[in-house]
Design an enzyme around this catalytic site. Sequence first.
Site, mmCIF file in Angstrom:
data_model
loop_
_atom_site.group_PDB
_atom_site.id
_atom_site.type_symbol
_atom_site.label_atom_id
_atom_site.label_comp_id
_atom_site.label_asym_id
_atom_site.label_seq_id
_atom_site.Cartn_x
_atom_site.Cartn_y
_atom_site.Cartn_z
ATOM 1 N N SER A 1 35.285 -71.689 108.100
ATOM 2 C CA SER A 1 36.278 -72.685 107.696
ATOM 3 C C SER A 1 37.037 -73.315 108.847
ATOM 4 C CB SER A 1 37.269 -72.057 106.712
ATOM 5 O OG SER A 1 37.852 -70.888 107.260
ATOM 6 N N LYS B 1 40.446 -78.389 106.201
ATOM 7 C CA LYS B 1 41.627 -78.964 105.538
ATOM 8 C C LYS B 1 41.610 -80.492 105.542
ATOM 9 C CE LYS B 1 44.903 -75.205 105.513
ATOM 10 N NZ LYS B 1 44.207 -74.052 106.119
ATOM 11 N N GLU C 1 53.597 -78.775 101.828
ATOM 12 C CA GLU C 1 54.092 -77.468 102.253
ATOM 13 C C GLU C 1 53.177 -76.968 103.354
ATOM 14 O OE1 GLU C 1 51.960 -77.907 99.851
ATOM 15 O OE2 GLU C 1 50.410 -76.490 100.499
HETATM 16 C C1 LIG Z 1 44.187 -72.761 105.609
HETATM 17 C C2 LIG Z 1 42.934 -72.099 106.017
HETATM 18 C C3 LIG Z 1 42.234 -71.229 105.152
HETATM 19 C C4 LIG Z 1 42.743 -70.844 103.795
HETATM 20 O O1 LIG Z 1 42.777 -71.859 102.882
HETATM 21 P P1 LIG Z 1 41.779 -71.967 101.636
HETATM 22 O O2 LIG Z 1 42.442 -72.933 100.741
HETATM 23 O O3 LIG Z 1 41.644 -70.598 101.035
HETATM 24 O O4 LIG Z 1 40.484 -72.442 102.162
HETATM 25 C C5 LIG Z 1 41.043 -70.702 105.580
HETATM 26 N N1 LIG Z 1 40.545 -70.970 106.808
HETATM 27 C C6 LIG Z 1 41.191 -71.783 107.669
HETATM 28 C C7 LIG Z 1 40.585 -72.037 109.007
HETATM 29 C C8 LIG Z 1 42.397 -72.374 107.306
HETATM 30 O O5 LIG Z 1 43.030 -73.172 108.175
#
Ligand SMILES: *Cc1c(COP(=O)(O)O)cnc(C)c1O
Length: 390
Positions: A372, A91, A113
């Site tokens: 992620s 993020k 948000e």
């Molecule tokens: C917020 C989040 C997501 C989902 O968001 P995307 O916009 O689909 O990438 C995925 N993995 C983590 C670790 C997150 O914090």
Amino acid sequence: MSALRDPAADGRFGEFGGHFVPEVLVPVCAELDTAFRDAWADPSFRGEYLAVLRDFGGRPTPLTECARLSESLGVRVLLKREDLLHTGSHKLNNVVGQGLLARRMGKRRLIAETGAGQHGVATATAAALFGLECTVFMGEVDTRRQQLNVFRMELLGATVRTVTSGSQTLKDAVNEAMREWVTCVDDTHYCLGSAMGPHPFPWMVREFQRVIGDESRCQLVDRGIETPDVVVACVGGGSNAIGLFSGFIDTDARLVGVEASGGAAIGAGTPGVLHGMRSMLLQDADGQILEAHSISAGLDYPGVGPEHAYLAAIGRAEYPSANDDEVLDAVGMLARTEGIIAALESAHAVAWLLREAGRSIPTGSTVLLGLSGRGDKDMAHVAALLAERT
Ligand SMILES: *Cc1c(COP(=O)(O)O)cnc(C)c1O
């Protein structure tokens, strides 16, 4: 590295995308489009963005070869480690880009948000770094579920505004942030948290996240891998997945976005309009938006970014889902075999890999998996879920 094409001026990806916003926001979105195009074409802006991600964020993130997992699955697995980025997920790439853009546009305040609070914390972090004010909209139900993140945001100097409308969760927080934006566009930038919403957000957020894919491509080439057979990531709004896909869209790699089974906007949704975009949505026959339910708050969104809806429609990417049980198993498996505790969101991609290795992923394949985020934020939740099982 070659790019996904830019959307047309109307922000369409095939039949998806666009900008379905109130009249007052039409010129605001147009101004943002112009400002972003201008900034992204400016080497000094890009240089600063990359320098902040390096010196503050910790980029480049590593590419980790998973020896033990690969051996047990019979496929070669490499993880792109966005969990090691500052604040614990991808993020930061987006909020650093939007924070710098807001400053360049002369805005003094960010609004955002948040659902689980992760994007709120990231935005508050960028606001602190760039000396901007910050207000984060969060559903009341979510503020109770995620008190630690409310505290983090406040510690970072942000104001958390509790949303009491609707189901008091993420969907309502987006509505409220958009409503606020209408009243203060002169000095405020809306720092949207995923590759969704009205044009130019889906495109702009993808460009701020494509560093994941571009970096991965170079790191693979350094290891003698021209193209992986499979590129997989989890999909909530879709920003980490589209960022990773961007580096491989021009190859013949199989692109896979894994949705939560209770939030499968592509897998179980139908086309409609929500939050300024036309995309695939979970809705009933009357067009009422349904609540998404998932083990991971970050995937609890009833829509998906329009570019993913488009990639699904043209058959370039596929969007299977993973259920909560598989995801819990995947968290444990990755922890035990590789010493990495993944976020519940990211574990959806791992769960799909565990299910499909040796099936639709032939033995001997090379898989690039976008990890992620890290799982620290989820530990109390995971412990409770595992306790329920026994
Ligand atoms: C917020 C989040 C997501 C989902 O968001 P995307 O916009 O689909 O990438 C995925 N993995 C983590 C670790 C997150 O914090």
